[in-house]
Design an enzyme around this catalytic site. Sequence first.
Site, PDB file in Angstrom:
ATOM      1  CD  GLU A 260      -3.807  -3.038  -2.577  1.00  0.00           C
ATOM      2  OE1 GLU A 260      -3.760  -4.364  -1.787  1.00  0.00           O
ATOM      3  OE2 GLU A 260      -4.655  -2.042  -2.866  1.00  0.00           O
ATOM      4  CG  HIS A 261      -8.837  -4.562  -1.853  1.00  0.00           C
ATOM      5  ND1 HIS A 261      -8.041  -3.248  -1.844  1.00  0.00           N
ATOM      6  CD2 HIS A 261      -8.198  -5.442  -0.841  1.00  0.00           C
ATOM      7  CE1 HIS A 261      -6.577  -3.711  -0.345  1.00  0.00           C
ATOM      8  NE2 HIS A 261      -6.926  -4.537  -0.560  1.00  0.00           N
TER       9      HIS A 261
END
Length: 436
Positions: free
Chosen positions: A319-320
């Site tokens: 995600e990040h």
Amino acid sequence: MAIEYLKRSKPEAEIADDDAKTRVVVEATLADIEIRGDAAVRELSEKFDNYSRENFRLSDSEIEAAMNKVSSRDMEDIKFAQAQIRRFAEEQRASMTDIEVETIPGVILGHRNIPVQSVGCYVPGGKFPMVASAHMSVLTASVAGVPRIIASAPPVKGEPHAAIVAAMAMGGAHEIYVMGGIQAVGAMALGTESIEPVHMLVGPGNAFVAEAKRQLYGRVGIDLFAGPTETMVVADETVDAEICATDLLGQAEHGYNSPACMITNSRRLAEETLVEIDRLLKILPTADTAGVSWADYGSVILCDSYDEMLKVANDMAYEHVQVMTERDDWFLEGMHSYGALFLGPRTNVANGDKVIGTNHTLPTKKAGRYTGGLWVGKFLKTHSYQKVTTDEAAAKIGEYGSRLCMLEGFVAHAEQCNVRVRRYGGRNVPYGEAAE
């Protein structure tokens, strides 16, 4: 040299078992909400949030009262964050243009970007009330022009969370509810006696909220499958262990199942980061959460080259992805599967989560392979249209259409084309035959 794991997360089989248990609970709960409506929502709210009221929608006076509880400093900070997010969303919206083109004389094709007509925005509460999630969903939907935006967040300490309510109201929510968990997304999607159902659900949440959205998808649209937050640090020796450890634990505190991964080509940096994480967990106030996440879901992967680091990062599709290397722009060009990139040591995921302007609702569980995160375009549907303005074009397109329909055996389809060839082209095409 193959990649080397200096630390591994818990086995995939254990994670899959947890997911299966969640699916069963969510399925039964959604079925109950669909059958019993408000009564089911009230029972669930009393059970999980120890909260109940006659109507879960806040009145205008209740919204105003909540906003009055927010300090002037907090209100200014919310306004600043919303200004950054609105600015970027407006630029994104401006990039999406309606088009119309005459492809051949008399044939006009086009598309229009039309907002989804109603959206339910879920804002997580629980241990960490996510004020920023109201900006990301409500405000972005507002910039897209959604005519009905409803928002819901669980109560905190027995009452609506004042700052979340303020962020929802300032972001443009038309209806604000105090509901959490499965009951919130279920009520917004399925509808109850007091809540008109929406066309789309957006916003992050815990594993139960994410699974509820997955099960409701198709009945309503969703933004994406947003499971437990994931963070990845891709680093070389241009940075030190303190910044790497801090960025890993910064997202691990979200919950007990938040994956955090470090990918590096430096054994020294990897080993020093592991030591630094142990040190920080002794002083971090949220170590009871972050420590469990790191123990069960943390990993450190040692690679022998930048190419290998890039491949592993793309394969994992986190995600990040925090990139801190001497080749940050190279990673920007080479990364194709992720939620959002944070480039360079001056950048960090927390700023992306709260204030910098990009959206923090992002794909997890490798969904970055096929979708990006929430943005203004998620609230817009691109619909095509066509029109034929001359007899000559109607006959010409009709001839091609007739033959291509008959090629596939669709006689009635062909007649739609043939009737135009007869009427506008003056041609005598026998019924049920292809135009010559």
